[in-house]
Enzyme design. Structure first.
Site, PDB file in Angstrom:
ATOM      1  N   LEU A  14      -9.874  -2.208  20.391  1.00 20.78           N
ATOM      2  CA  LEU A  14     -11.362  -1.701  20.427  1.00 20.78           C
ATOM      3  C   LEU A  14     -11.499  -1.510  21.842  1.00 20.78           C
ATOM      4  CD1 LEU A  14     -12.600  -3.743  17.369  1.00 20.78           C
ATOM      5  CD2 LEU A  14     -11.809  -1.546  17.286  1.00 20.78           C
ATOM      6  N   LYS A  26       0.753  -1.282   0.092  1.00 22.61           N
ATOM      7  CA  LYS A  26      -0.043   0.197  -0.035  1.00 22.61           C
ATOM      8  C   LYS A  26       0.964   1.082   0.052  1.00 22.61           C
ATOM      9  CE  LYS A  26      -3.216   2.573   2.908  1.00 22.61           C
ATOM     10  NZ  LYS A  26      -4.036   2.512   4.140  1.00 22.61           N
TER      11      LYS A  26
HETATM   12  C1  FAD Z   1     -15.611  -1.532  10.025  1.00 24.46           C
HETATM   13  C2  FAD Z   1     -14.390  -1.603  10.340  1.00 24.46           C
HETATM   14  C3  FAD Z   1     -13.074  -1.469   9.391  1.00 24.46           C
HETATM   15  C4  FAD Z   1     -11.799  -1.456   9.855  1.00 24.46           C
HETATM   16  N1  FAD Z   1     -10.927  -1.463   9.245  1.00 24.46           N
HETATM   17  C5  FAD Z   1      -9.490  -1.411   9.689  1.00 24.46           C
HETATM   18  C6  FAD Z   1      -8.376  -1.048   8.852  1.00 24.46           C
HETATM   19  O1  FAD Z   1      -8.559  -1.060   7.651  1.00 24.46           O
HETATM   20  N2  FAD Z   1      -7.362  -0.727   9.415  1.00 24.46           N
HETATM   21  C7  FAD Z   1      -6.990  -0.840  10.777  1.00 24.46           C
HETATM   22  O2  FAD Z   1      -6.030  -0.746  11.186  1.00 24.46           O
HETATM   23  N3  FAD Z   1      -8.196  -0.873  11.552  1.00 24.46           N
HETATM   24  C8  FAD Z   1      -9.472  -1.223  10.838  1.00 24.46           C
HETATM   25  N4  FAD Z   1     -10.508  -1.573  11.977  1.00 24.46           N
HETATM   26  C9  FAD Z   1     -10.162  -2.022  13.403  1.00 24.46           C
HETATM   27  C10 FAD Z   1      -9.594  -3.083  13.640  1.00 24.46           C
HETATM   28  O3  FAD Z   1     -10.355  -4.157  13.137  1.00 24.46           O
HETATM   29  C11 FAD Z   1      -9.379  -3.334  14.885  1.00 24.46           C
HETATM   30  O4  FAD Z   1      -8.581  -2.406  15.488  1.00 24.46           O
HETATM   31  C12 FAD Z   1      -8.501  -4.802  15.002  1.00 24.46           C
HETATM   32  O5  FAD Z   1      -9.489  -5.818  14.428  1.00 24.46           O
HETATM   33  C13 FAD Z   1      -8.287  -4.905  16.730  1.00 24.46           C
HETATM   34  O6  FAD Z   1      -9.638  -5.537  17.279  1.00 24.46           O
HETATM   35  P1  FAD Z   1      -9.483  -5.976  18.540  1.00 24.46           P
HETATM   36  O7  FAD Z   1      -8.340  -7.203  18.661  1.00 24.46           O
HETATM   37  O8  FAD Z   1      -9.175  -5.002  19.627  1.00 24.46           O
HETATM   38  O9  FAD Z   1     -11.157  -6.724  18.983  1.00 24.46           O
HETATM   39  P2  FAD Z   1     -11.788  -8.088  18.394  1.00 24.46           P
HETATM   40  O10 FAD Z   1     -11.191  -8.458  16.906  1.00 24.46           O
HETATM   41  O11 FAD Z   1     -13.053  -7.813  18.439  1.00 24.46           O
HETATM   42  O12 FAD Z   1     -11.031  -9.225  19.265  1.00 24.46           O
HETATM   43  C14 FAD Z   1     -11.902  -9.213  20.600  1.00 24.46           C
HETATM   44  C15 FAD Z   1     -11.371 -10.487  21.034  1.00 24.46           C
HETATM   45  O13 FAD Z   1     -11.871 -10.911  22.477  1.00 24.46           O
HETATM   46  C16 FAD Z   1     -12.376 -11.986  22.622  1.00 24.46           C
HETATM   47  N5  FAD Z   1     -13.418 -11.846  23.580  1.00 24.46           N
HETATM   48  C17 FAD Z   1     -14.303 -11.039  23.591  1.00 24.46           C
HETATM   49  N6  FAD Z   1     -15.166 -11.119  24.722  1.00 24.46           N
HETATM   50  C18 FAD Z   1     -14.809 -12.357  25.235  1.00 24.46           C
HETATM   51  C19 FAD Z   1     -15.124 -13.172  26.479  1.00 24.46           C
HETATM   52  N7  FAD Z   1     -16.162 -12.758  27.471  1.00 24.46           N
HETATM   53  N8  FAD Z   1     -14.268 -14.251  26.797  1.00 24.46           N
HETATM   54  C20 FAD Z   1     -12.980 -14.355  26.106  1.00 24.46           C
HETATM   55  N9  FAD Z   1     -12.973 -13.729  24.976  1.00 24.46           N
HETATM   56  C21 FAD Z   1     -13.434 -12.712  24.635  1.00 24.46           C
HETATM   57  C22 FAD Z   1     -12.863 -12.382  21.245  1.00 24.46           C
HETATM   58  O14 FAD Z   1     -13.156 -13.785  21.267  1.00 24.46           O
HETATM   59  C23 FAD Z   1     -11.805 -11.789  20.451  1.00 24.46           C
HETATM   60  O15 FAD Z   1     -10.682 -12.850  20.242  1.00 24.46           O
HETATM   61  C24 FAD Z   1     -11.535  -1.471  11.342  1.00 24.46           C
HETATM   62  C25 FAD Z   1     -12.738  -1.747  12.219  1.00 24.46           C
HETATM   63  C26 FAD Z   1     -14.071  -1.708  11.878  1.00 24.46           C
HETATM   64  C27 FAD Z   1     -15.343  -1.625  12.759  1.00 24.46           C
END
Ligand code: FAD
Length: 510
Positions: free
Chosen positions: A339, A82
């Protein structure tokens, strides 16, 4: 020296196995050799957010820190390169510009290159073209070409900067493999309760649905939008920025690859938000980020499907969110990364960077069991400021528009801005000054590309831009433009580069 009564952290617990959880686990896995246990709890039943495919160049630093071989990483995650983001229809319908990575031209005697370009444009003596013509990443992106930058600072190729588009699920699996190899223990299970010390209020353990309990001294909340530890258990409030960033939903769907593999993300403004297009080796990621106050779900879904270039590979999936962040990201013995700490929509692909930023700052301020309040406060100060800086940059795209063809754009164009952004715009509007604050992610080159791209013309330019006589400025600009053009033309196409270095194995596209 530790604070009185404090000792080394020996047990770290990460809750969540999305991109945030596995990035954190891979980075902290180096602690295992020093006798620290790192446990990651995740629930397959709950799953991950599953999007997050576009990145920015800082990810290269993260990969380097983990000793990742880049070609192996690109193959494993079906990634592409990119060089920036193309913005279509943001200023007016039919307009397009690129926010490239890398730099514009070369400064002369301390005068920023864009000032020379502005002076030449104002002189009326020959059209200097667009500012993007002086950025190698922009010119290569337009030509569909890619090469890695040169390490030789004399070479024009050294000015190229790049990031990746990758498959988020494959990236998490790739990092999981690294982390587990280094001794991180993964526990499959659903967290149903969080135990706290009755006096200190800090977290002592998480309880799983099957009755197991996982105790620790330091807890990293990577539980996604649920924010199980920082939000639910420690009750750190969330501040919404929805009045500036009204988009609160997205539909996402992959589609079949069609046409050449573009080395950039595309962000096309739509009636009530914008649509992304992210090319991967095996498919294209698409989505429509929209404001539910300005369009209904079905209409947004139809607009996404109507705008696809290739066949949809499945049913669109909806995601809901609110722009904003927790008031503190580190509270007691818990740090929210990803997030769970906050969300800024993916317009400038900054979420994964903010995860990385949280991890590197945690490593810099790694606590002992005394949990210094001074260090915690410092972490919060710099992280919250970074969230605000990124927020301002994203708001700029929405606000600096001439569009008035829908209530959504009318709202964005006329809304009051945060003071921090307002003062940046005032500085720009006079003599095109752009300053980078301490710790700020986006460089002046990024601000310049977006400010000019969004059609915000300054009234004048730096008086010192007359550093070169007029004729010499014109010759200098023509020379830079020519060198960049020739360098881009000599690069392999994006497809050729990937085929030669890092083609992914054939994969199911969905
Ligand atoms: C529409 C959209 C588009 C995006 N596009 C981009 C992009 O292009 N570039 C970028 O940098 N970012 C992007 N993001 C942001 C990116 O997706 C997130 O920052 C990244 O995926 C990190 O997510 P996370 O790991 O914080 O949460 P998640 O992927 O939601 O992971 C959460 C984890 O917690 C676990 N969990 C939750 N509750 C429990 C529980 N009770 N017990 C045990 N485990 C649990 C779940 O199983 C999972 O493993 C985008 C977000 C959205 C919404």
């Amino acid at each position: 020296m530790s604070e009185a009564g404090s000792g080394r952290i020996t047990k770290v617990v990460i809750v969540g196995g999305g991109t945030a959880g596995w990035m954190t686990a891979a980075a902290l896995s180096r602690l295992v050799a020093g006798g620290v246990s790192v446990t990651l709890v995740e629930s397959e039943e709950i799953g991950t957010v599953g999007v997050g495919e576009a990145t920015i160049p800082s990810l290269l630093d993260f990969n380097r820190m983990l000793g990742i071989d880049e070609d192996a990483f690109v193959r494993a995650t079906s990634a592409t390169f990119k060089l920036g983001i193309e913005f279509r229809d943001w200023t007016r319908l039919g307009d397009a510009y690129l926010h490239p990575f890398g730099t514009h031209g070369r400064d002369v005697e301390g005068v920023s290159f864009h000032q020379l370009w502005l002076r030449q444009r104002a002189s009326g003596a020959g059209d200097p073209g667009s500012i993007g013509d002086y950025c190698l990443s922009a010119v290569a992106a337009r030509r569909g070409r890619f090469n890695r930058p040169s390490a030789n600072p004399q070479s024009v190729l050294s000015t190229l900067s790049y990031a990746f588009h990758f498959d988020a699920a494959l990236y998490a699996a790739f990092l999981r493999n690294l982390a587990e190899q280094d001794g991180v223990v993964r526990v499959e299970g659903r967290v149903v309760a969080v135990d706290k010390d009755p006096d200190a209020g800090s977290i002592t353990a998480v309880q799983l649905a099957d009755g197991r309990s996982i105790d620790g001294e330091l807890f990293i909340d990577c539980s996604g939008f649920r924010s199980l530890l920082l939000g639910d258990a420690l009750r750190v409030p969330f501040t919404s920025w929805q009045h500036w960033l009204p988009c609160d939903r997205a539909w996402a769907v992959p589609s079949a690859r069609q046409g050449p593999l573009t080395p950039y993300t595309r962000a096309t403004a739509d009636t009530a938000g914008w649509r992304w297009r992210i090319p991967l080796q095996h498919r294209v990621g698409n989505g429509y980020v929209y404001s539910s106050a300005h369009i209904d779900d079905d209409a947004a879904r139809d607009a996404l499907l109507a705008g696809l270039e290739g066949t949809a590979l499945g049913e669109p999936r909806q995601l809901r969110f609110v722009a904003g962040r927790r008031d503190r990201l580190w509270e007691k013995n818990c740090i929210a990364i990803g997030l769970s700490g906050g969300f800024l929509e993916p317009l400038e692909s900054t979420s994964i960077h903010l995860i990385q930023s949280g991890i590197t700052r945690l490593m810099t301020l790694f606590p002992d069991t005394g949990f210094s309040t001074v260090e915690t406060a410092e972490y919060n100060r710099v992280m919250l400021r970074e969230y605000e800086q990124v927020r301002d940059f994203i708001i700029l795209h929405y606000h600096a528009t001439q569009r008035s063809d829908s209530p959504f754009w009318e709202h964005c164009r006329t809304m009051a801005l945060p003071e921090s952004l307002q003062s940046k715009l005032e500085l720009w509007s006079g003599k095109a000054r752009v300053f980078r604050e301490q710790g700020e992610l986006f460089t002046p080159d990024s601000w310049i590309a977006v400010l000019l791209g969004q059609g915000i013309d300054p009234q004048s330019f730096d008086p010192l831009a007359a550093v070169l006589p007029a004729g010499e400025t014109a010759r200098f600009l023509a020379h830079v433009r020519d060198m960049i053009d020739k360098t881009a033309a000599a690069m392999p196409t994006h497809e050729q580069f990937i085929a030669q270095h890092c083609a992914a194995p054939m994969r199911q596209s969905a």
